[in-house]
Design a protein around this motif. Sequence first.
Motif, short mmCIF file in Angstrom:
data_model
loop_
_atom_site.label_atom_id
_atom_site.label_comp_id
_atom_site.label_asym_id
_atom_site.label_seq_id
_atom_site.Cartn_x
_atom_site.Cartn_y
_atom_site.Cartn_z
N LEU A 158 66.96 31.55 -79.35
CA LEU A 158 67.18 32.63 -78.39
C LEU A 158 67.68 32.16 -77.02
CD1 LEU A 158 64.18 34.91 -79.28
CD2 LEU A 158 66.55 35.10 -80.00
N HIS A 159 67.88 30.88 -76.84
CA HIS A 159 68.39 30.41 -75.55
C HIS A 159 69.62 29.52 -75.68
CE1 HIS A 159 65.07 32.16 -73.30
NE2 HIS A 159 64.30 31.76 -74.31
N PHE A 160 69.86 28.97 -76.86
CA PHE A 160 71.05 28.15 -77.06
C PHE A 160 72.02 28.79 -78.04
CE2 PHE A 160 68.04 24.94 -75.50
CZ PHE A 160 68.77 24.47 -74.41
N VAL A 161 71.51 29.23 -79.20
CA VAL A 161 72.38 29.88 -80.19
C VAL A 161 72.79 31.25 -79.67
CG1 VAL A 161 72.52 30.79 -82.53
CG2 VAL A 161 71.37 28.61 -82.11
N ASN A 162 71.81 32.05 -79.26
CA ASN A 162 72.05 33.35 -78.65
C ASN A 162 71.49 33.29 -77.24
OD1 ASN A 162 72.89 34.72 -81.16
ND2 ASN A 162 70.78 34.34 -81.74
N HIS A 163 72.32 33.50 -76.27
CA HIS A 163 71.84 33.49 -74.89
C HIS A 163 71.05 34.76 -74.62
CE1 HIS A 163 73.93 29.83 -74.01
NE2 HIS A 163 75.02 30.33 -74.53
N ALA A 164 70.14 34.70 -73.67
CA ALA A 164 69.22 35.81 -73.42
C ALA A 164 69.95 37.13 -73.18
CB ALA A 164 68.32 35.48 -72.24
N ASP A 165 71.08 37.09 -72.50
CA ASP A 165 71.80 38.34 -72.22
C ASP A 165 72.52 38.88 -73.45
OD1 ASP A 165 73.60 36.20 -72.15
OD2 ASP A 165 74.94 37.22 -70.75
#
Length: 123
Positions: A36-43
């Motif tokens: 949730l922070h590298f593969v998919n960014h929080a935004d």
Amino acid sequence: MAERYSSFERGGRRWLWQRITAAFLVVVLAFHFFLLHFVNHADEVTFAASQARMETLTYFSLMILFLVTATFHGVNGVYNALVNQGLEGTKLSVVKWTLVVASAVLIIQGVRTALAWSGGIPL
């Protein structure tokens, strides 16, 4: 020299399970952080994407296991901290059963939420 004191019995299972759950939680939290922070960014994280992840049996199972493990780890830690502080007798029994009931409610509601989020039981 300071005396060693712990509410965990030497060779006891609670001590072992506290360490096992800690190791599992470190791995799952690293997975969560990476996903949730590298593969998919929080935004970029959306409800629809989260729901899609929950629809896969692997992710769903991991989140349920994470819920149960984190609940046990936290409650076991709180209980043993209270024992270390000298709580005993009836007060300890009341706290223990309060923690058991709170854990059951948390797990039941967590599973209900996961099932709703996944659209039912994932296949």
